[in-house]
Design an enzyme around this catalytic site. Sequence first.
Site, PDB file in Angstrom:
ATOM      1  N   GLU A  69       6.163  -1.106   0.988  1.00  0.00           N
ATOM      2  CA  GLU A  69       5.191  -2.186   0.800  1.00  0.00           C
ATOM      3  C   GLU A  69       3.778  -1.660   1.067  1.00  0.00           C
ATOM      4  O   GLU A  69       3.547  -0.957   2.063  1.00  0.00           O
ATOM      5  CB  GLU A  69       5.515  -3.327   1.775  1.00  0.00           C
ATOM      6  CG  GLU A  69       4.677  -4.565   1.557  1.00  0.00           C
ATOM      7  CD  GLU A  69       4.835  -5.584   2.693  1.00  0.00           C
ATOM      8  OE1 GLU A  69       3.899  -6.352   2.932  1.00  0.00           O
ATOM      9  OE2 GLU A  69       5.900  -5.570   3.345  1.00  0.00           O
TER      10      GLU A  69
ATOM     11  N   ASP B 163       0.071  -1.010   2.263  1.00  0.00           N
ATOM     12  CA  ASP B 163      -0.732  -1.312   3.455  1.00  0.00           C
ATOM     13  C   ASP B 163       0.069  -2.052   4.532  1.00  0.00           C
ATOM     14  O   ASP B 163      -0.463  -2.896   5.259  1.00  0.00           O
ATOM     15  CB  ASP B 163      -1.993  -2.118   3.072  1.00  0.00           C
ATOM     16  CG  ASP B 163      -2.908  -1.321   2.149  1.00  0.00           C
ATOM     17  OD1 ASP B 163      -2.882  -0.081   2.227  1.00  0.00           O
ATOM     18  OD2 ASP B 163      -3.641  -1.942   1.357  1.00  0.00           O
TER      19      ASP B 163
ATOM     20  N   HIS C  56      -6.468   2.760   6.290  1.00  0.00           N
ATOM     21  CA  HIS C  56      -6.892   1.579   5.543  1.00  0.00           C
ATOM     22  C   HIS C  56      -8.089   0.948   6.252  1.00  0.00           C
ATOM     23  O   HIS C  56      -8.077   0.780   7.478  1.00  0.00           O
ATOM     24  CB  HIS C  56      -5.740   0.572   5.459  1.00  0.00           C
ATOM     25  CG  HIS C  56      -6.084  -0.625   4.637  1.00  0.00           C
ATOM     26  ND1 HIS C  56      -6.139  -0.572   3.260  1.00  0.00           N
ATOM     27  CD2 HIS C  56      -6.418  -1.885   4.990  1.00  0.00           C
ATOM     28  CE1 HIS C  56      -6.495  -1.757   2.802  1.00  0.00           C
ATOM     29  NE2 HIS C  56      -6.664  -2.576   3.828  1.00  0.00           N
TER      30      HIS C  56
ATOM     31  N   GLY D  24     -13.446  12.124  -0.252  1.00  0.00           N
ATOM     32  CA  GLY D  24     -12.766  12.912   0.775  1.00  0.00           C
ATOM     33  C   GLY D  24     -13.470  13.012   2.114  1.00  0.00           C
ATOM     34  O   GLY D  24     -13.375  14.033   2.790  1.00  0.00           O
TER      35      GLY D  24
ATOM     36  N   ARG E 261       5.733   7.585 -13.913  1.00  0.00           N
ATOM     37  CA  ARG E 261       5.451   7.697 -12.476  1.00  0.00           C
ATOM     38  C   ARG E 261       6.435   8.612 -11.767  1.00  0.00           C
ATOM     39  O   ARG E 261       6.079   9.340 -10.837  1.00  0.00           O
ATOM     40  CB  ARG E 261       5.500   6.307 -11.826  1.00  0.00           C
ATOM     41  CG  ARG E 261       4.214   5.524 -12.032  1.00  0.00           C
ATOM     42  CD  ARG E 261       4.479   4.046 -11.939  1.00  0.00           C
ATOM     43  NE  ARG E 261       4.879   3.613 -10.600  1.00  0.00           N
ATOM     44  CZ  ARG E 261       4.053   3.050  -9.720  1.00  0.00           C
ATOM     45  NH1 ARG E 261       2.791   2.870 -10.026  1.00  0.00           N
ATOM     46  NH2 ARG E 261       4.477   2.652  -8.553  1.00  0.00           N
TER      47      ARG E 261
ATOM     48  N   ASN F 213     -12.682  11.245   4.818  1.00  0.00           N
ATOM     49  CA  ASN F 213     -11.611  11.279   5.836  1.00  0.00           C
ATOM     50  C   ASN F 213     -10.907  12.633   5.828  1.00  0.00           C
ATOM     51  O   ASN F 213     -10.537  13.149   6.888  1.00  0.00           O
ATOM     52  CB  ASN F 213     -10.615  10.144   5.598  1.00  0.00           C
ATOM     53  CG  ASN F 213     -11.114   8.837   6.176  1.00  0.00           C
ATOM     54  OD1 ASN F 213     -11.150   8.663   7.391  1.00  0.00           O
ATOM     55  ND2 ASN F 213     -11.530   7.920   5.304  1.00  0.00           N
TER      56      ASN F 213
ATOM     57  N   MET G 172      -5.650   6.889  -4.498  1.00  0.00           N
ATOM     58  CA  MET G 172      -5.638   5.581  -5.162  1.00  0.00           C
ATOM     59  C   MET G 172      -4.467   5.405  -6.135  1.00  0.00           C
ATOM     60  O   MET G 172      -4.628   4.817  -7.202  1.00  0.00           O
ATOM     61  CB  MET G 172      -6.962   5.364  -5.898  1.00  0.00           C
ATOM     62  CG  MET G 172      -8.185   5.410  -4.983  1.00  0.00           C
ATOM     63  SD  MET G 172      -8.081   4.265  -3.598  1.00  0.00           S
ATOM     64  CE  MET G 172      -8.486   2.739  -4.440  1.00  0.00           C
ATOM     65  N   ARG G 173      -3.296   5.915  -5.781  1.00  0.00           N
ATOM     66  CA  ARG G 173      -2.095   5.666  -6.571  1.00  0.00           C
ATOM     67  C   ARG G 173      -1.079   4.984  -5.677  1.00  0.00           C
ATOM     68  O   ARG G 173      -0.897   5.400  -4.520  1.00  0.00           O
ATOM     69  CB  ARG G 173      -1.455   6.966  -7.091  1.00  0.00           C
ATOM     70  CG  ARG G 173      -2.339   7.848  -7.916  1.00  0.00           C
ATOM     71  CD  ARG G 173      -2.818   7.207  -9.180  1.00  0.00           C
ATOM     72  NE  ARG G 173      -1.753   6.840 -10.106  1.00  0.00           N
ATOM     73  CZ  ARG G 173      -1.939   6.031 -11.158  1.00  0.00           C
ATOM     74  NH1 ARG G 173      -3.126   5.497 -11.380  1.00  0.00           N
ATOM     75  NH2 ARG G 173      -0.955   5.749 -11.972  1.00  0.00           N
TER      76      ARG G 173
ATOM     77  N   LEU H 118       2.589   4.490  -4.504  1.00  0.00           N
ATOM     78  CA  LEU H 118       3.740   5.389  -4.521  1.00  0.00           C
ATOM     79  C   LEU H 118       5.027   4.586  -4.616  1.00  0.00           C
ATOM     80  O   LEU H 118       5.140   3.506  -4.039  1.00  0.00           O
ATOM     81  CB  LEU H 118       3.722   6.242  -3.250  1.00  0.00           C
ATOM     82  CG  LEU H 118       2.511   7.187  -3.161  1.00  0.00           C
ATOM     83  CD1 LEU H 118       2.327   7.709  -1.749  1.00  0.00           C
ATOM     84  CD2 LEU H 118       2.637   8.328  -4.168  1.00  0.00           C
TER      85      LEU H 118
HETATM   86  C1  GRF Z   1     -11.569   4.993   3.041  1.00  0.00           C
HETATM   87  O1  GRF Z   1     -12.306   3.848   3.327  1.00  0.00           O
HETATM   88  C2  GRF Z   1     -10.116   4.777   3.343  1.00  0.00           C
HETATM   89  O2  GRF Z   1      -9.898   3.942   4.429  1.00  0.00           O
HETATM   90  C3  GRF Z   1      -9.626   4.132   2.083  1.00  0.00           C
HETATM   91  O3  GRF Z   1     -10.312   4.789   1.046  1.00  0.00           O
HETATM   92  C4  GRF Z   1     -11.548   5.290   1.540  1.00  0.00           C
HETATM   93  C5  GRF Z   1     -11.577   6.750   1.250  1.00  0.00           C
HETATM   94  O4  GRF Z   1     -12.817   7.330   1.577  1.00  0.00           O
HETATM   95  N1  GRF Z   1      -8.181   4.226   1.992  1.00  0.00           N
HETATM   96  P1  GRF Z   1     -12.939   8.901   1.674  1.00  0.00           P
HETATM   97  O5  GRF Z   1     -12.528   9.465   0.319  1.00  0.00           O
HETATM   98  O6  GRF Z   1     -12.073   9.382   2.778  1.00  0.00           O
HETATM   99  O7  GRF Z   1     -14.396   9.170   1.940  1.00  0.00           O
END
Ligand code: GRF
Length: 194
Positions: A145, A147, A111, A13, A67, A15, A92-93, A95
């Site tokens: 789609e 990314d 991304h 987390g 799902r 970001n 990481m799922r 959708l």
């Molecule tokens: C980041 O590199 C983001 O771009 C990717 O997953 C990573 C997540 O990192 N989708 P964090 O959990 O925000 O530290």
Amino acid sequence: MKKRVAILISGRGSNMTALIEAASAQDYPAEIALVVSNRPQAAGLDRARSFGIPTAVIDHTQFGGDRAAFEQALDQALRDHKIDLVCLAGFMRLLTPWFVQRWSERMLNIHPSLLPHFKGLDTHRRALEAGAERHGATVHFVVAEMDAGPIVAQESIAVHADDTEETLAARVLELEHRIYPRALRAVAQGRTTI
Ligand code: GRF
């Protein structure tokens, strides 16, 4: 009125933290109203709680591979908290089109590459292997789609001859923490059109 934002995470987390910190400024047009993790052990959950942000765990493993049921629970949590915008931050799922459609033009993802290059995982290793001269990060609206979707913000850095996956990842992460708050600000202010 500030937009009410939910951040969806699966891990550390960082970001999410950057968004929470940006949103703590009085003039920021969005407030982080909820953090949802699909993994109960995600480190980002404690971090969110330390900021006093409401958290929810919707553990996908409890849905036995259903799902649709997982996403309905997610959608319900977002509606219960009157969420306007969703930020995926290391969620990481994948959708389904149903969920993506429900949050169409109201859901962002970050991304770690210069999309459309290097969709998917291991972006830093693949950028090095491809001999890319520049690499970076992208914030985009989420479409069915993976990314793909309209780009809201993108920044690049030079790849150095002695870069490793780790050094590159660290510099890209700094970029991520800068562009995600900026992109969310633009979207929350209604400054984006698709
Ligand atoms: C980041 O590199 C983001 O771009 C990717 O997953 C990573 C997540 O990192 N989708 P964090 O959990 O925000 O530290």
